[in-house]
Scaffold this motif. Sequence first.
Motif, PDB file in Angstrom:
ATOM      1  N   VAL A 117       0.860  -1.182   0.000  1.00  0.00           N
ATOM      2  CA  VAL A 117       0.000   0.000   0.000  1.00  0.00           C
ATOM      3  C   VAL A 117       0.897   1.233   0.000  1.00  0.00           C
ATOM      4  CG1 VAL A 117      -1.855  -1.166   1.225  1.00  0.00           C
ATOM      5  CG2 VAL A 117      -0.187   0.170   2.498  1.00  0.00           C
ATOM      6  N   ILE A 118       0.272   2.380  -0.128  1.00  0.00           N
ATOM      7  CA  ILE A 118       1.032   3.624  -0.156  1.00  0.00           C
ATOM      8  C   ILE A 118       1.428   4.009   1.271  1.00  0.00           C
ATOM      9  CG2 ILE A 118       0.925   6.059  -0.775  1.00  0.00           C
ATOM     10  CD1 ILE A 118      -1.210   5.246  -2.850  1.00  0.00           C
ATOM     11  N   ASP A 139       5.900  10.221  -0.731  1.00  0.00           N
ATOM     12  CA  ASP A 139       5.054   9.036  -0.615  1.00  0.00           C
ATOM     13  C   ASP A 139       5.727   7.862  -1.306  1.00  0.00           C
ATOM     14  OD1 ASP A 139       3.264  10.487   0.757  1.00  0.00           O
ATOM     15  OD2 ASP A 139       1.578  10.156  -0.587  1.00  0.00           O
ATOM     16  N   ILE A 163       5.100   4.542  -3.303  1.00  0.00           N
ATOM     17  CA  ILE A 163       4.025   3.913  -4.065  1.00  0.00           C
ATOM     18  C   ILE A 163       4.424   2.470  -4.345  1.00  0.00           C
ATOM     19  CG2 ILE A 163       2.566   4.140  -6.114  1.00  0.00           C
ATOM     20  CD1 ILE A 163       2.630   6.689  -4.492  1.00  0.00           C
ATOM     21  N   PRO A 164       3.562   1.506  -4.026  1.00  0.00           N
ATOM     22  CA  PRO A 164       3.919   0.110  -4.307  1.00  0.00           C
ATOM     23  C   PRO A 164       4.155  -0.095  -5.803  1.00  0.00           C
ATOM     24  CG  PRO A 164       1.595   0.329  -3.747  1.00  0.00           C
ATOM     25  CD  PRO A 164       2.236   1.633  -3.423  1.00  0.00           C
ATOM     26  N   GLY A 165       5.172  -0.824  -6.120  1.00  0.00           N
ATOM     27  CA  GLY A 165       5.479  -1.080  -7.521  1.00  0.00           C
ATOM     28  C   GLY A 165       6.381  -0.036  -8.135  1.00  0.00           C
ATOM     29  N   GLU A 166       6.719   1.015  -7.371  1.00  0.00           N
ATOM     30  CA  GLU A 166       7.612   2.044  -7.913  1.00  0.00           C
ATOM     31  C   GLU A 166       8.763   2.258  -6.941  1.00  0.00           C
ATOM     32  OE1 GLU A 166       5.849   5.700  -9.099  1.00  0.00           O
ATOM     33  OE2 GLU A 166       4.048   4.728  -9.865  1.00  0.00           O
ATOM     34  N   THR A 167       9.838   2.788  -7.491  1.00  0.00           N
ATOM     35  CA  THR A 167      10.965   3.157  -6.640  1.00  0.00           C
ATOM     36  C   THR A 167      11.089   4.668  -6.664  1.00  0.00           C
ATOM     37  OG1 THR A 167      12.075   1.130  -7.234  1.00  0.00           O
ATOM     38  CG2 THR A 167      13.403   2.825  -6.204  1.00  0.00           C
ATOM     39  N   ARG A 168      11.152   5.236  -5.512  1.00  0.00           N
ATOM     40  CA  ARG A 168      11.234   6.693  -5.425  1.00  0.00           C
ATOM     41  C   ARG A 168      12.480   7.073  -4.649  1.00  0.00           C
ATOM     42  NH1 ARG A 168       5.805   9.585  -6.365  1.00  0.00           N
ATOM     43  NH2 ARG A 168       5.301   8.294  -8.163  1.00  0.00           N
ATOM     44  N   PRO A 175      -4.918   1.212  -2.984  1.00  0.00           N
ATOM     45  CA  PRO A 175      -4.406  -0.111  -2.645  1.00  0.00           C
ATOM     46  C   PRO A 175      -4.801  -0.514  -1.226  1.00  0.00           C
ATOM     47  CG  PRO A 175      -2.655   1.297  -3.504  1.00  0.00           C
ATOM     48  CD  PRO A 175      -3.836   2.161  -3.263  1.00  0.00           C
ATOM     49  N   LEU A 176      -4.942   0.485  -0.346  1.00  0.00           N
ATOM     50  CA  LEU A 176      -5.339   0.174   1.020  1.00  0.00           C
ATOM     51  C   LEU A 176      -6.809  -0.229   1.071  1.00  0.00           C
ATOM     52  CD1 LEU A 176      -4.608   0.133   4.013  1.00  0.00           C
ATOM     53  CD2 LEU A 176      -5.311   2.507   4.144  1.00  0.00           C
ATOM     54  N   GLN A 214      -7.734  -3.767   0.650  1.00  0.00           N
ATOM     55  CA  GLN A 214      -7.522  -4.717   1.742  1.00  0.00           C
ATOM     56  C   GLN A 214      -8.629  -4.655   2.776  1.00  0.00           C
ATOM     57  OE1 GLN A 214      -3.827  -3.655   3.515  1.00  0.00           O
ATOM     58  NE2 GLN A 214      -2.596  -4.450   1.836  1.00  0.00           N
ATOM     59  N   GLN A 260      -0.671  -2.740  -7.012  1.00  0.00           N
ATOM     60  CA  GLN A 260       0.641  -2.338  -7.508  1.00  0.00           C
ATOM     61  C   GLN A 260       0.900  -2.777  -8.932  1.00  0.00           C
ATOM     62  OE1 GLN A 260       3.125  -4.394  -4.597  1.00  0.00           O
ATOM     63  NE2 GLN A 260       4.504  -4.872  -6.243  1.00  0.00           N
ATOM     64  N   ILE A 261       0.169  -3.820  -9.413  1.00  0.00           N
ATOM     65  CA  ILE A 261       0.324  -4.173 -10.824  1.00  0.00           C
ATOM     66  C   ILE A 261      -0.613  -3.363 -11.706  1.00  0.00           C
ATOM     67  CG2 ILE A 261       1.313  -6.485 -10.760  1.00  0.00           C
ATOM     68  CD1 ILE A 261      -1.554  -7.523 -10.551  1.00  0.00           C
ATOM     69  N   PRO A 297      -1.674   2.504  -8.876  1.00  0.00           N
ATOM     70  CA  PRO A 297      -2.156   3.083  -7.614  1.00  0.00           C
ATOM     71  C   PRO A 297      -2.331   4.601  -7.704  1.00  0.00           C
ATOM     72  CG  PRO A 297      -0.228   1.707  -7.248  1.00  0.00           C
ATOM     73  CD  PRO A 297      -0.393   1.826  -8.713  1.00  0.00           C
ATOM     74  N   MET A 302      -5.613   8.122  -6.994  1.00  0.00           N
ATOM     75  CA  MET A 302      -5.381   9.430  -6.359  1.00  0.00           C
ATOM     76  C   MET A 302      -5.694  10.559  -7.315  1.00  0.00           C
ATOM     77  SD  MET A 302      -1.801   9.360  -4.531  1.00  0.00           S
ATOM     78  CE  MET A 302      -1.417   8.454  -3.090  1.00  0.00           C
ATOM     79  N   THR A 351       3.508  15.200  -2.827  1.00  0.00           N
ATOM     80  CA  THR A 351       4.391  14.160  -2.284  1.00  0.00           C
ATOM     81  C   THR A 351       4.326  12.875  -3.090  1.00  0.00           C
ATOM     82  OG1 THR A 351       2.639  13.457  -0.824  1.00  0.00           O
ATOM     83  CG2 THR A 351       4.219  15.022   0.071  1.00  0.00           C
ATOM     84  N   ASN A 352       3.418  12.811  -4.055  1.00  0.00           N
ATOM     85  CA  ASN A 352       3.333  11.573  -4.849  1.00  0.00           C
ATOM     86  C   ASN A 352       3.895  11.714  -6.241  1.00  0.00           C
ATOM     87  OD1 ASN A 352       0.148  12.047  -3.748  1.00  0.00           O
ATOM     88  ND2 ASN A 352       1.364  10.429  -2.870  1.00  0.00           N
ATOM     89  N   ARG A 354       5.841  13.564  -9.786  1.00  0.00           N
ATOM     90  CA  ARG A 354       7.179  13.928 -10.235  1.00  0.00           C
ATOM     91  C   ARG A 354       7.404  15.408 -10.024  1.00  0.00           C
ATOM     92  NH1 ARG A 354       9.384   9.650  -9.445  1.00  0.00           N
ATOM     93  NH2 ARG A 354       8.579   7.869 -10.574  1.00  0.00           N
TER      94      ARG A 354
END
Lengths: 270, 622, 213
Positions: free
Chosen positions: A191-192, A205, A207-212, B226-227, B230, B314-315, B318, B322, B383-384, B386
């Motif tokens: 999850v984020i 933040d 993000i799952p699946g990404e590299t920051r 993604p949360l 769950q 994640q696939i 996500p 937002m 914060t998310n 670029r």
Amino acid sequence: MLDLVLFTIAWIVGSVLLEWLFHALNQYGTYFYTASSQAVDGEHAVAFILTILAPVIAFVVVMLIYNFIRFRARAGDTNLRSRHQFRTNKLFIGVWVLVSIGLNLLFFVHPSASALEQMFNSEQARLNRQDLEVDVVARQWQWFFSYPQYGISSAQDANGNATLYLPVNRNVKFVLRSYDPWHTYDPYIGVIHGFWIPAFGLKQDIIPGETRYMYVHTSKVTSYDVNPMVRVQCTEVCGPGHPYMEAPVHVVSAGDFQTWVKKQLKLQSD
Amino acid sequence: MSSTFAGTSESFLRKGRRMLPPVVRGLFWAAIGFFVVNTLVSQALDRTPFAPYVTKVSVTFGWAAATCGWLLGLGAWELVVRPYFGKPVEWEVPNDWRRYFMMSLDHKVVGLQYMVSSVSGFFIAGLAAMLMRLELMNSSLWTFPTPNAYLSTVGIHGTIMMFSFGTVMLVSGFGNYLIPLMIGSNSSAFPRVSAISQWLLPAGIITVALSPILGTWTTGWRGYAPLAEQDPNGIVFYYLGVFAMTLSSLLVSINLTATILFKRAKGLTWNRIPMYAWGILAASLLNIIWIPEIEMTFILALVSNVASLPLFAQIGTPLTYMEVFWLFGHPEVYIVVVPAFALWQEFLPVMGQKTLFGRAWGVLGLVFVMMFSGLVWAHHMFTNMRDDQMLPFSFFTEMISIPTGFAFLTSIGTVWKSKLRLTTPTLLVFMSMFNFLIGGVTGVMLADPVINLQAHDTFFVVGHFHYTIIGAMVFTFMAAAYYWLPKFSGRMYSEFWGKVGAIWVFVAFNCAFGQFLLIGLRGMNRWVPVYPPYLRNMNFEISLFAFLLGLGFLFNLVHIVWMWRYGKPAKANPWNAKTLEWQSTAMPGETNFNPPPEVLTGFYDYSDEQPVWKPESPVEVS
Amino acid sequence: MAKNFGVTTEDMPTSIQAGVSTTEPWTVIRHPAVLRLSPRERRLGNFGMALFVISQAIPYFVLVNVRWMMAGGYIPPNLNHQLGGLWPTILLAIGTVLVSLGVEANRSGKISRLQWSFTASVVLGVAAIVLMLIPLWVHGWNTFGHYGSIYVICQGVAVFYTIIAVIVVLGVVFRAGTGLIGPQTSFGPQSAAVVYTFNAIAWFGLYVALYLV
């Protein structure tokens, strides 16, 4: 005319008081505790904006109070209507519009664009070759810090809790990922999360699946024991364990950092 | 068609037809709908291992059936469905309190129904806020059994406040009641649309408020994806409840837009349209564009949750959730606040008995805020995203303060050299302007990426948006409630207790949320029932002021309800206002204007005593 | 409104209004299902339809937008886009032609032609729904791969909107059956045709964006 003079005096007094208040607040350190150059940038930005805006805030507040007191309908006044009826005042509107556009453009140039430029610069690869790299992994609900350059796979204190040690006056590059290293691959499990060290003045933040990446330059020897804002804190809600997702941070001298690295390696080999 | 009714006797009409009271029938049909469809889905069509009676899938379909049953039972069956398939409209409305418990074609009744639903939502969500503040008095978990319970409460608070009060009260509540009156019409454009949409609101409020029955959800009002995937079934009721509430706002917006454009009285030209109608028009256009957007987003999220699709995992992407959420999320706050700006410009000329200053700039401000609002959304995502994407959004976020400032420009210019009557509405409008000033200044700070990256997701942001929403919208709503109380009830509130209530709320609000800003700067982050102990003292203090604030709202409610019933009878136009709604004394169930009015001049010019309107000369019957 | 009891259609008020007076214990709202609209009211109705159509176009923009975000996702196996995409598109296109013919027929007073063509478009709509549902029912689920879930959702949304459109058109068929529709009351068939056409065009756009672009 009298109203204009009286109001202007009140406005100037209000502006001076407000300037003094903002200055005092800034000196007192009302903005976050700052332990990195990025945090200092933020502190300066806040101080700049408030300094410029103080007369504007004073104008509106003094205007509200002044109008409220000066132009109230008196008891016993039989005529309900105001004597002064005007629809517009080209000078007032013109100044208002031009000043508001001017101020906003100013704020966009500085501090917004200028500070952001600083941040972009600090992220350029050529400036970050000597960085300390810290791999940060967020799982629900725990942080893992590893130092690939030193072979530390998971930095821990004596109790086995994750802890972050950083040398002072050093560029640090955080590599941020969200997955569960203790779990087999599951696309639904990430999850984020939000990686935040309040004293460092920025967050990113994860993000799952990404590299920051997040870059800071530590500027002060300090630690969680000195100020609780020197901590890693998850800031993006990630489930019930979200509030517990924190870890202490220690910014230490280069020598102390080496000692800590050795201790960690020893701990790891045991 | 006359033959259809020819045999019906007059006495039969007087009594009305025999049927269950519509609310009871609605509940009954809703229950039937839920049990039939839920059983069908969970036991037959989509049987899962061990066949639990309520599954995510079955509850979704069951809820949809229940909502349809509820609406049909309340009158949609007679008013919409049967006529649509060719049967005549047959609907009897008792002319007493019972008309409020059924679908009503009278815009005044619908307005009051909306106000009651909306205020109920406000106090339900307020109770949730009080529970949250109780929990935060201590740095460890003590009020709630689990962090999940706390997070669900946060979500319920935010969701119900935003979608049943913030977007609804000024647009659907006051809008439905007053807009037709203010433009000199006897009804809204599509009365049946508003009749239906009002009853979606309580359905939505109840759905969200009861969501923890299906399992606590942890995402807060934004439902980040993604949360959310769950979370247990409670999150389904979050999506569905929001769907019902936003659908209600969408329908009202279509109705009010058409009303303003097509139902204006003779002589009410474009440059005479009341300021409040401009505000509603701007907010309605935002609703018409952005509500379908968020509804589709929530359906995507709901489907990927219910059917377990990896759309936002994640696939998938996500970040897309937002983005589409905030694409709506930022216009949303202008839907909340634009009608409030318009109301400042509505009340101040009346209270100061002075011509509205710079009217064109006021309208421009509302329209440009509306247009800019779609360009700023990504400042929620600094914060998310670029880095290089931050600059344009930072730019527009700063620029939106310019048209916002026009609301202050016209208000300040109007009261300068006026004869301001210091009534409770005046006081509340001034308080509202002060609060929004703070909200605006903190907003300019947050528009700056360097500050935003630090203050994002802290209580500084929480303080900021409560300043804009409570500070501007709720205070203005209270001003409107006092201002129009004589209109709604024919009775006047007590000026003394009204001011006590206003000052009480103002002090408590600023002490509570001013400290939100400060505690945010000390490192308090959001969505935490548990926090580092160094923040405890300040949180304790904030909670005390928050309780005071809650009691203050309750006090104002009691005052208004009491005065509605027992206040001194008021004059037909107690404020000496020129706007049309005061020129009619119609109560719910009565015709507003008979004959219809003809508008002769603008409503905001207090420089002369000329009449604003005259009754339209009766049409010659040929 | 009680005073309007038992009057002929010609004297009916042209819009539905709430009660006239509160002296009566009950306000009785009673009038035929279809009222004749004044030109202004017809414009109002058209405007309302336009707002509705604009607002309902936005979900499709969201879907197309998300579909681009999901670039790289594959079409799930057995989500046969010929069966569930091309054929419904053709059926809905024919239906669109039929409803507009129906509206024209109504204008010139040929009510039976209206009934025929609207009924035919309902049948075509139902056929399109069934064709869309088949691949939705049989497609292969793989929730653990990089999976084209957006295609599935779009298909479902199209089914939902087509159901609505069919119900809307069906209502006109019923009303025409009871003799309530005629050249004087052209708004009903016309607005139903708008809904039907909108659904067909929106689905066509979505289909192109999903499978062809």
